[in-house]
Scaffold this active site. Structure first.
Site, PDB file in Angstrom:
ATOM      1  N   CYS A  37       0.868  -1.228   0.105  1.00  0.00           N
ATOM      2  CA  CYS A  37       0.074   0.014  -0.014  1.00  0.00           C
ATOM      3  C   CYS A  37       1.107   1.170   0.023  1.00  0.00           C
ATOM      4  O   CYS A  37       2.316   1.141   0.269  1.00  0.00           O
ATOM      5  CB  CYS A  37      -1.099   0.001   1.404  1.00  0.00           C
ATOM      6  SG  CYS A  37      -0.330   0.581   2.871  1.00  0.00           S
ATOM      7  N   THR A  39       1.455   3.373   2.339  1.00  0.00           N
ATOM      8  CA  THR A  39       2.150   3.490   3.495  1.00  0.00           C
ATOM      9  C   THR A  39       3.350   2.691   3.367  1.00  0.00           C
ATOM     10  O   THR A  39       4.624   3.296   3.689  1.00  0.00           O
ATOM     11  CB  THR A  39       1.520   3.106   4.816  1.00  0.00           C
ATOM     12  OG1 THR A  39       0.395   3.881   5.026  1.00  0.00           O
ATOM     13  CG2 THR A  39       2.286   3.145   6.018  1.00  0.00           C
ATOM     14  N   HIS A  42       5.960   4.534   1.346  1.00  0.00           N
ATOM     15  CA  HIS A  42       6.419   5.912   2.197  1.00  0.00           C
ATOM     16  C   HIS A  42       7.485   5.071   3.056  1.00  0.00           C
ATOM     17  O   HIS A  42       8.588   5.829   2.839  1.00  0.00           O
ATOM     18  CB  HIS A  42       5.304   6.235   2.789  1.00  0.00           C
ATOM     19  CG  HIS A  42       4.473   7.178   2.234  1.00  0.00           C
ATOM     20  ND1 HIS A  42       4.859   8.385   1.512  1.00  0.00           N
ATOM     21  CD2 HIS A  42       3.151   7.389   2.194  1.00  0.00           C
ATOM     22  CE1 HIS A  42       3.935   9.224   1.256  1.00  0.00           C
ATOM     23  NE2 HIS A  42       2.558   8.538   1.483  1.00  0.00           N
ATOM     24  N   HIS A  60       0.629  -4.764   6.084  1.00  0.00           N
ATOM     25  CA  HIS A  60      -0.414  -4.894   7.077  1.00  0.00           C
ATOM     26  C   HIS A  60      -1.736  -5.487   6.158  1.00  0.00           C
ATOM     27  O   HIS A  60      -2.550  -5.730   6.935  1.00  0.00           O
ATOM     28  CB  HIS A  60      -0.713  -3.674   7.846  1.00  0.00           C
ATOM     29  CG  HIS A  60      -0.965  -2.710   6.831  1.00  0.00           C
ATOM     30  ND1 HIS A  60       0.387  -1.691   6.418  1.00  0.00           N
ATOM     31  CD2 HIS A  60      -1.874  -1.848   6.323  1.00  0.00           C
ATOM     32  CE1 HIS A  60      -0.244  -1.007   5.683  1.00  0.00           C
ATOM     33  NE2 HIS A  60      -1.678  -1.042   5.794  1.00  0.00           N
ATOM     34  N   GLU A  61      -1.688  -5.164   4.944  1.00  0.00           N
ATOM     35  CA  GLU A  61      -2.923  -5.699   4.039  1.00  0.00           C
ATOM     36  C   GLU A  61      -2.520  -7.170   3.819  1.00  0.00           C
ATOM     37  O   GLU A  61      -1.647  -7.592   2.858  1.00  0.00           O
ATOM     38  CB  GLU A  61      -2.831  -4.797   2.805  1.00  0.00           C
ATOM     39  CG  GLU A  61      -3.286  -3.469   2.908  1.00  0.00           C
ATOM     40  CD  GLU A  61      -3.111  -2.605   1.513  1.00  0.00           C
ATOM     41  OE1 GLU A  61      -3.279  -1.415   1.552  1.00  0.00           O
ATOM     42  OE2 GLU A  61      -3.192  -3.400   0.484  1.00  0.00           O
ATOM     43  N   CYS A 103      -7.128   6.418  19.040  1.00  0.00           N
ATOM     44  CA  CYS A 103      -6.430   6.887  20.390  1.00  0.00           C
ATOM     45  C   CYS A 103      -5.011   7.283  20.285  1.00  0.00           C
ATOM     46  O   CYS A 103      -4.286   7.025  19.330  1.00  0.00           O
ATOM     47  CB  CYS A 103      -6.745   5.707  21.444  1.00  0.00           C
ATOM     48  SG  CYS A 103      -5.586   4.168  21.035  1.00  0.00           S
TER      49      CYS A 103
END
Length: 337
Positions: A37, A39, A42, A60-61, A103
Site C-alpha cells: 500500500c 504507507t 512511504h 499489513h494488508e 487513540c
C-alpha cells in the site's frame, strides 16, 4: 521460514527466520498474500525511518490461515481463514474517549511493530477477523484498504440517489467509488493519470480528467446545478483541496481521506457560504472490517480487476521498484507461500 526485512535506503532483504510459537493471547498465521500500500511505499522511500525500527518486516494488508494458537485463545482454531485488523489499541487513555481506532498511543501493526511480509506471522488474537471457508484469499488481501473505503463512505452519510465525487482514482479512490456506487450514489471520479482513468472507466465509472475537462462545470451540468452531495478528497494535493469546496453543493459534505503532512490552504468562505461540513476519516473500526469482509465474500464488485500483479515474496525488491516505475498500477500482491 522466509521473511522480508526493510533495511533502509530503498532496500529489502529476504532472510530465513525460525518459526516462533505464539505467546499467551496470540495466534500464528500462515500468510497467503500481502498487499503493498501507499504507507509501505512511504516506508520504502525512507519517509518513515523515524517510526519504523530498522531492520524490520513491514506490511499489513494481508490474508492467511491460522497455523497455531497460543494459550488463552479459545474462539479461533487452526485452519480458519483470516485477515488482521492491524490496530493495537491497548494503550488507550481516558482522554481517548473510548474511540479505539484513533487513540493517542495507537500502534499500527506492520509499521510500529513487525508486519505481514513473511511466511508466518504472530499477532494478538484480538486483531483477527475470521473469513468464510469459501473466501478467495487473494481477494481477501484487499480487506484492509476496502475497510478504509467502507469507513470513509459510512462517515460521509452517503445515501442512495446522492452524487459523490471522488478526487483521486488510485486504489483507495476506486474502492471508495465501488462502495459509494453500491450504496446507490451517482459517482464521478476525478483523475489526471490517463492509465488510471482507463482503469476506472473499464470498471464502469464516469471519469473526468481535470487536465482536459472542467470538472466543476461537468458536475454542475450533470446535477442540474445542485453539485455534489459528498466530495471525497483522496488525492492529497493542493489542486484537489482547492476544488473540493467548489464541487460541493449546499450543505454538502467533504470527507478528508488523504493524509496531508503539511498544512494546505482551504477556502473557508465556501464552508460559510454553503454550510459545508468537513469530515476527517482515519483508518477504520470493527464494523467497517466486517462490511469489507462481507463485500469480499459476496464478490459482486469485481475486486480482482484492482489487482495489477502478483509476485512471489522473494521478489519484494522488484515489487517496490516496479511500483516506483509504474505509479499508474493499482494493487500489487506478494504471494507468501
Amino acid at each position: 521460514m522466509k521473511a522480508t526485512v526493510y533495511q533502509g535506503n530503498k532496500t529489502f532483504s529476504v532472510v530465513e527466520n525460525p518459526i516462533e510459537e505464539p505467546k499467551e493471547g496470540e495466534v500464528r498465521i500462515k500468510v497467503a498474500y500481502v498487499g503493498i500500500c501507499g504507507t509501505d511505499v512511504h516506508v520504502y522511500h525512507g519517509n518513515m525511518d523515524k517510526r519504523v525500527q530498522i531492520p524490520q518486516t513491514i506490511g499489513h494488508e494481508m490474508s492467511g490461515v491460522i497455523d497455531a494458537v497460543g494459550p488463552g485463545v479459545t474462539d479461533i482454531v487452526v485452519g480458519d481463514k483470516v485477515v488482521v485488523r492491524p490496530l493495537d489499541d491497548r494503550a488507550q487513555q481516558a482522554s481517548d474517549k473510548g474511540i479505539s481506532h484513533i487513540c493517542e498511543k495507537l500502534k499500527f501493526i506492520g509499521v510500529d511493530s513487525p508486519g505481514a511480509m513473511q511466511q508466518y506471522w504472530n499477532v494478538p488474537a484480538f486483531t483477527i477477523h475470521q473469513l468464510q471457508p469459501e473466501t478467495d484469499l487473494k481477494l481477501a488481501a484487499l480487506t484492509e484498504p476496502l475497510a478504509v473505503a467502507c469507513h470513509d463512505v459510512r462517515l460521509s452519510e452517503l445515501i442512495a440517489g446522492e452524487t459523490a465525487v471522488v478526487l483521486g482514482g488510485g486504489p483507495i479512490g476506486l474502492l471508495i467509488a465501488k462502495v459509494a456506487a453500491r450504496k446507490g450514489a451517482q459517482v464521478i471520479i476525478s483523475e489526471v493519470n490517463e492509465a488510471r482513468v482507463q482503469i476506472a472507466q473499464d470498471l464502469g465509472f464516469t471519469v473526468v480528467n481535470p487536465m482536459n475537462q472542467d470538472i466543476q462545470a461537468y458536475v454542475q451540468e450533470v446535477t442540474d446545478g445542485r453539485k455534489a452531495d459528498v466530495v471525497f478528497e483522496v488525492a492529497g494535493v493542493q489542486p484537489s483541496v482547492d476544488i473540493m469546496t467548489k464541487l460541493a453543493g449546499i450543505r454538502g459534505r467533504v470527507v478528508m481521506v488523504a493524509i496531508h503532512a503539511q498544512p494546505k490552504s482551504v477556502n473557508l468562505f465556501d464552508f460559510f457560504w454553503k454550510e459545508l461540513r468537513l469530515i476527517g476519516a482515519r483508518v477504520y473500526e470493527k464494523e467497517d472490517y466486517e462490511e469489507a469482509i462481507q463485500l469480499i465474500t459476496e464478490n459482486e464488485l469485481a475486486f480482482e480487476k484492482l489487482i495489477t500483479e502478483v509476485l512471489p515474496l522473494d521478489s519484494i525488491q522488484e515489487a517496490f521498484e516496479s511500483i516506483d516505475r509504474n505509479p499508474a498500477g493499482i494493487k500489487t500482491l506478494l504471494k507468501c507461500q
